[in-house]
Structures are given as structure tokens and as C-alpha cells.
Design a protein around this motif. Structure first.
Motif, mmCIF file in Angstrom:
data_model
loop_
_atom_site.group_PDB
_atom_site.id
_atom_site.type_symbol
_atom_site.label_atom_id
_atom_site.label_comp_id
_atom_site.label_asym_id
_atom_site.label_seq_id
_atom_site.Cartn_x
_atom_site.Cartn_y
_atom_site.Cartn_z
ATOM 1 N N ASP A 13 -69.751 -70.268 -17.628
ATOM 2 C CA ASP A 13 -69.200 -70.830 -18.854
ATOM 3 C C ASP A 13 -68.692 -72.261 -18.681
ATOM 4 O O ASP A 13 -67.737 -72.692 -19.336
ATOM 5 C CB ASP A 13 -68.058 -69.936 -19.404
ATOM 6 N N THR A 330 -66.930 -81.025 -17.724
ATOM 7 C CA THR A 330 -66.780 -80.714 -19.151
ATOM 8 C C THR A 330 -65.321 -80.393 -19.473
ATOM 9 O O THR A 330 -64.496 -80.206 -18.589
ATOM 10 C CB THR A 330 -67.641 -79.489 -19.542
ATOM 11 N N LYS A 331 -65.063 -80.360 -20.764
ATOM 12 C CA LYS A 331 -63.779 -79.911 -21.308
ATOM 13 C C LYS A 331 -62.581 -80.771 -20.875
ATOM 14 O O LYS A 331 -61.456 -80.279 -20.769
ATOM 15 C CB LYS A 331 -63.570 -78.433 -20.976
ATOM 16 N N ASP A 333 -61.261 -82.897 -22.633
ATOM 17 C CA ASP A 333 -60.393 -82.963 -23.815
ATOM 18 C C ASP A 333 -59.349 -81.851 -23.845
ATOM 19 O O ASP A 333 -58.268 -82.018 -24.400
ATOM 20 C CB ASP A 333 -61.251 -82.881 -25.092
ATOM 21 N N SER A 411 -67.790 -84.686 -20.434
ATOM 22 C CA SER A 411 -67.908 -84.100 -21.769
ATOM 23 C C SER A 411 -66.514 -83.976 -22.377
ATOM 24 O O SER A 411 -65.578 -83.516 -21.717
ATOM 25 C CB SER A 411 -68.589 -82.734 -21.638
ATOM 26 N N VAL A 412 -66.394 -84.402 -23.647
ATOM 27 C CA VAL A 412 -65.066 -84.452 -24.272
ATOM 28 C C VAL A 412 -64.997 -83.625 -25.565
ATOM 29 O O VAL A 412 -64.140 -83.845 -26.408
ATOM 30 C CB VAL A 412 -64.638 -85.916 -24.544
ATOM 31 N N GLY A 413 -65.911 -82.695 -25.715
ATOM 32 C CA GLY A 413 -65.919 -81.824 -26.888
ATOM 33 C C GLY A 413 -67.191 -81.009 -26.897
ATOM 34 O O GLY A 413 -68.146 -81.317 -26.167
HETATM 35 P P1 GDP Z 1 -72.203 -71.898 -20.512
HETATM 36 O O1 GDP Z 1 -72.311 -70.432 -20.326
HETATM 37 O O2 GDP Z 1 -72.023 -72.630 -19.226
HETATM 38 O O3 GDP Z 1 -73.322 -72.482 -21.340
HETATM 39 O O4 GDP Z 1 -70.856 -72.144 -21.320
HETATM 40 P P2 GDP Z 1 -70.352 -71.318 -22.610
HETATM 41 O O5 GDP Z 1 -71.152 -71.717 -23.768
HETATM 42 O O6 GDP Z 1 -70.250 -69.868 -22.292
HETATM 43 O O7 GDP Z 1 -68.869 -71.818 -22.697
HETATM 44 C C1 GDP Z 1 -68.544 -73.160 -22.831
HETATM 45 C C2 GDP Z 1 -67.720 -73.319 -24.108
HETATM 46 O O8 GDP Z 1 -67.115 -74.591 -24.121
HETATM 47 C C3 GDP Z 1 -68.581 -73.269 -25.368
HETATM 48 O O9 GDP Z 1 -67.808 -72.733 -26.405
HETATM 49 C C4 GDP Z 1 -68.893 -74.742 -25.634
HETATM 50 O O10 GDP Z 1 -69.144 -75.007 -26.998
HETATM 51 C C5 GDP Z 1 -67.618 -75.385 -25.194
HETATM 52 N N1 GDP Z 1 -67.713 -76.739 -24.635
HETATM 53 C C6 GDP Z 1 -68.675 -77.282 -23.844
HETATM 54 N N2 GDP Z 1 -68.325 -78.514 -23.452
HETATM 55 C C7 GDP Z 1 -67.119 -78.754 -23.993
HETATM 56 C C8 GDP Z 1 -66.197 -79.839 -23.926
HETATM 57 O O11 GDP Z 1 -66.422 -80.857 -23.276
HETATM 58 N N3 GDP Z 1 -65.026 -79.702 -24.621
HETATM 59 C C9 GDP Z 1 -64.716 -78.600 -25.345
HETATM 60 N N4 GDP Z 1 -63.556 -78.541 -25.977
HETATM 61 N N5 GDP Z 1 -65.559 -77.554 -25.422
HETATM 62 C C10 GDP Z 1 -66.724 -77.623 -24.741
#
Ligand code: GDP
Ligand code: IMO
Ligand code: MG
Length: 425
Positions: A13, A330-331, A333, A411-413
Motif C-alpha cells: 500500500d 509517497t504521502k 502531504d 508524491s503529495v496527494g
Molecule cells: P498500493 O497498493 O501500493 O497501490 O497502494 P494503495 O492504493 O493500497 O494505498 C495507497 C493509498 O494512498 C491510496 O488510497 C492512494 O490513493 C493514496 N495515495 C497515493 N499516493 C498518495 C499521496 O502522495 N498522498 C496521499 N494523501 N495519498 C496518496
């Protein structure tokens, strides 16, 4: 031309789906190489959120072919549901998706066995997504499995009945009582097998190697994360496949010498779903705040994700195992709201300080933290790298110096557009 690989460096995730979607315009082929519908890969654009389980995250671009490789385990019922959602949105899946004939099928009884085995484990259960992953890989390695190519053979029904009969014996061994679900599951499954026959099923190892010879660009999309790898994760609290870079070779049929860049993706903090060790886990209101700010609930099961601070010894370990060339964070933010951000730089394991992950998952690990300064600034609308706060760049630099690999994307969202690329890839 070489095959680039993008994979998760934590417990899954990390944002793989989002970044694969962002990178797809640079590639001709996107391919999944392991795992199955235990994965939940989310991507967002034009205000709509999509969650993919089996289909590679390049499917929204009409410029790329998407391959489900031989290393993946496929539940046809879930695949058909996923395809039907995409079809309704006008995505022409049939022309963009190819399946390996050598990918193994998840049977309805594999799912029941997953539940039976978890139930039997009681308190020490893995916390499986219950999609039948473990039992399907067990049959694959045990040489009892059924593959997609088998659905075109005359003896498919015999093979299915024989494997089902073995599973029913096992379910009886576990005293599994919820077997009445089987008839309905089986109906849907057999129906989906018929639909599956209309899709392009190929010898994907030839397809991919031919594309390599034609100088086409290929990206392999990992599922789960390196710390869930069956060999290198916190065994037994792992998934049943090799989630690491080497899995792309066996899961697609490409030689190690054909691997190009290895993109390692990590969250600016850590999360984990299911059981197993998590040294930096926060069981207090700070963890709750991370979960709330990051919307940390499983994409496949909806379960709340366990949350904690970034763990650098484990990140470095994953980078070592995978040969990561480029990091993606990522994340960022989600951390905007914290004045201080602790980062784990070593562990105290049974009182002794170490940078290595111990073999014994029951040993008493205490994380040793370095406190970094937060940035207290909303990042979600930043479009220009030079506008990122200095404290965030110090956070990134601290990580890069610890692991000795550059962070090339921040990544910021969740949206496609909320992606800052530092180095032209
Ligand atoms: P994956 O299994 O690695 O593809 O990740 P998931 O989709 O299970 O979980 C990542 C979550 O974080 C999802 O809800 C994405 O929409 C969200 N997401 C990805 N990048 C970012 C980011 O930079 N910031 C925020 N706030 N959410 C993000
Ligand atoms: P993506 O690809 C997070 C976890 C489960 C459980 C363990 C074993 O979205 O990152 P399994 O269903 O494989 O028997 O579960 O692995 N798990 C994941 N955690 N993201 C995933 O996939 C996961 N796939 C499996 O929660 O702890
Ligand atoms: Mg996920």
C-alpha cells in the motif's frame, strides 16, 4: 531494451497503483508478476478513484498493453467483476489486456481453505485477505495447481473436480463448517471461466521477450511489499509469493540481465495490515492521527491499517534485497500536520543496538529515533519542486544519506497530478 520494475519497499500500500499510472505514458507494456487479488492498487484522476486488484495499473491508458504474468494467481470471478466495472466506464479492457497461460487459477475452494487455515491458527493468524492466495501458491509449488491455459483443454473439468475433491478432504480435516457457500461461489466461478476464454491468453514469456527485442519499454508492477516477501519478510506473517525484484524474473520469464531500473516506492511513514512485527508502530493518538490524515484503510478489505513512523533500517534492507536504483516517496502531504517527525535509525534488540532486522520476530525490538523538523505546510497543491518546504527537503536528504539512493519522485496527494518528478526518468 531492459525491463524496469516498480515495487513496494514496506508492507504494501505504498502507492504503487498511483505511480504506475503516472509512469505508464513512458512505457509500452505494464505487467504484473506476482500476487493476486490480495492486492488493492488505487489510482485517481479527474476526481474519480479506481481500485484495481488483478489488472495492471496501466489499463487507463490506450497506449500500453497490460499483462497478467505467469507468477500471478488469478481468481476469474474477481477478474470479471473488475473488467465489468472498467467496461462500464468505457475502458476497452479486451484490447489492452493479455493473460499468461501459465498463471495459476484460484479456485473457490482455495478461498475456503484460506479461511479454514486462518481459523485454525486462532490468535496467531496471519491476517490474510482471504482471497485464496496461500492455498493457490501451495498447490502451484506442490504441483497440483490448475493454470489458465488448462481452461482450453478437454480435461479441464476432470482436473477441476480432482483438485476440488482434494480441497474438500482438507476442509473436512479442518472441520470447516461454512462449506455451504461453495455452490454459489462455484457457479459464479465457472461462469467467469467461460468469459475468460474470450480474452487473449498467451505465452507471455515469449510476448515480453519479443517486446524487449523490439526495443519496447516494459514496466513490471509489483504487488504487496518487500517486507511481505515469503523469503525475506517477517515470516510467517508474509504473503505467499516473492514480492521482490527477483520475482519479476520468475513471474514474467525475463532474465536477470534484462532488469533495468528498479523503482522502490515507500510512504513517508509506515503502515501494515494484518498481523506481524512492526517496530515503529504507534498504538496511541499519534497513530490514530496518521491513520485519519492518510486515510489508512485497506483498499481490498477496508481494514484499518496499523500506522507508525518511517523505519530506515527496514527500508535499507528492502533496497539491498531489490537493488533499488530510484526511490519514490509517497504521502509526504500526510505528515504536514506534525511539528516533529521521528524517524527510526536503528533498533535496540534485546538491549543490543543494531541496524539489521533480526531473524527472531519475537525478539524485543525497541526503535531508536532521530527527530526531524516538520514543515507544517499544506503540500497538496504544490506543483513545483522548488516550492516544497526546506524541512521536507531536509527529510528527503536525511533518508537519501541513510540509504544512499536518490529519491526521484515525491508524491503529495492521491491524484495523478499531485506528483513531483525530481529527475527526468
Ligand atoms: P498500493 O497498493 O501500493 O497501490 O497502494 P494503495 O492504493 O493500497 O494505498 C495507497 C493509498 O494512498 C491510496 O488510497 C492512494 O490513493 C493514496 N495515495 C497515493 N499516493 C498518495 C499521496 O502522495 N498522498 C496521499 N494523501 N495519498 C496518496
Ligand atoms: P498491495 O499490492 C497490504 C497482507 C495481508 C496479510 C498478509 C498475507 O495492495 O500493496 P494474503 O492475502 O496474501 O494471504 O495476506 O499480507 N497483504 C497486504 N497488505 N497490501 C497488500 O497488497 C497486501 N496483500 C497482502 O494483510 O497480512
Ligand atoms: Mg494496496
Amino acid at each position: 531494451m531492459k525491463v524496469d520494475v516498480l515495487l513496494g519497499l514496506q508492507w504494501g500500500d505504498e502507492g504503487k497503483g498511483k505511480i504506475v499510472d503516472v509512469l505508464t505514458p513512458k512505457y509500452d507494456v505494464i505487467s504484473r508478476f506476482q500476487g493476486g487479488p490480495n492486492a488493492g492498487h488505487t489510482l485517481e484522476f479527474n476526481g474519480i478513484k479506481h481500485v484495481l486488484h488483478l489488472i495492471p495499473s496501466g489499463i487507463f491508458h490506450d497506449t500500453a498493453k497490460n499483462i497478467i504474468g505467469n507468477g500471478v494467481v488469478v481468481d476469474p470471478a474477481i477478474l470479471m467483476e473488475e473488467i465489468s466495472v472498467l467496461d462500464k466506464m468505457g475502458v476497452d479492457v479486451k484490447s489492452r489486456l493479455l493473460l499468461s497461460k501459465k498463471a495459476h487459477l484460484i479456485l473457490p475452494t482455495h478461498k475456503l481453505l484460506d479461511a479454514a487455515r486462518e481459523e485454525a491458527k486462532g490468535k496467531s493468524k496471519i491476517g490474510s485477505t482471504l482471497k485464496g492466495i496461500g492455498p493457490t501458491y501451495t498447490d502451484k509449488i506442490g504441483r497440483d495447481g490448475i493454470r489458465i491455459g488448462d481452461i482450453f483443454c478437454d480435461n479441464f473439468s476432470d482436473k477441476y473436480q480432482a483438485l476440488k475433491a482434494k480441497h474438500i478432504q482438507l476442509l473436512n480435516f479442518y472441520n470447516f463448517t461454512k462449506i455451504e457457500q461453495l455452490a454459489e461461489l462455484e457457479d459464479k466461478w465457472l461462469n467467469s471461466i467461460e468469459k475468460l476464454k474470450q480474452f487473449e491468453c498467451v505465452d507471455s514469456e515469449y510476448y515480453i521477450n519479443n517486446k524487449i527485442s523490439e526495443n519496447k519499454k516494459i514496466l513490471a508492477e509489483g504487488a504487496q511489499g518487500s517486507l511481505l516477501d515469503v523469503d525475506f519478510g517477517s515470516y510467517p506473517f508474509v504473503t505467499s509469493s516473492n514480492t521482490i525484484c527477483a520475482g519479476a524474473c520468475t513471474g514474467l520469464g525475463i532474465a536477470p540481465s534484462k532488469i533495468g531500473k528498479v523503482f522502490g516506492i515507500f510512504k513517508a511513514y509506515c503502515t501494515r495490515v494484518g498481523s506481524g512485527p512492526f517496530p515503529t508502530e504507534l498504538l496511541d493518538e499519534v497513530g490514530e492521527k496518521l491513520r485519519k490524515n492518510g486515510n489508512e484503510f485497506g483498499s481490498t478489505t477496508g481494514r484499518p491499517r496499523r500506522c507508525g513512523w518511517l523505519d530506515l533500517p527496514s527500508l535499507k534492507y528492502s533496497i539491498m534485497i531489490n537493488g533499488v536504483t530510484d526511490l519514490i516517496m509517497t504521502k509526504a502531504d500526510v505528515l504536514s500536520d506534525f511539528a516533529n517527525i521521528p524517524v527510526c535509525t536503528s533498533y535496540k534488540c534485546n538491549g543490543i543496538e543494531t541496524n539489521e532486522i533480526p531473524f527472531d520476530i519475537d525478539c524485543d525490538i525497541t526503535p531508536v529515533f532521530t527527530n526531524l523538523k516538520g514543515w507544517n505546510e499544506d503540500l497538496t497543491s504544490v506543483k513545483d519542486l522548488s516550492k516544497l518546504p526546506a524541512e521536507l527537503m531536509d527529510y528527503v536528504k536525511f533518508i537519501e544519506e541513510y540509504v544512499n539512493v536518490p529519491v526521484t519522485i515525491i508524491s503529495v496527494g492521491p491524484d495523478r497530478t499531485q506528483t513531483l518528478i525530481r529527475t527526468e526518468l
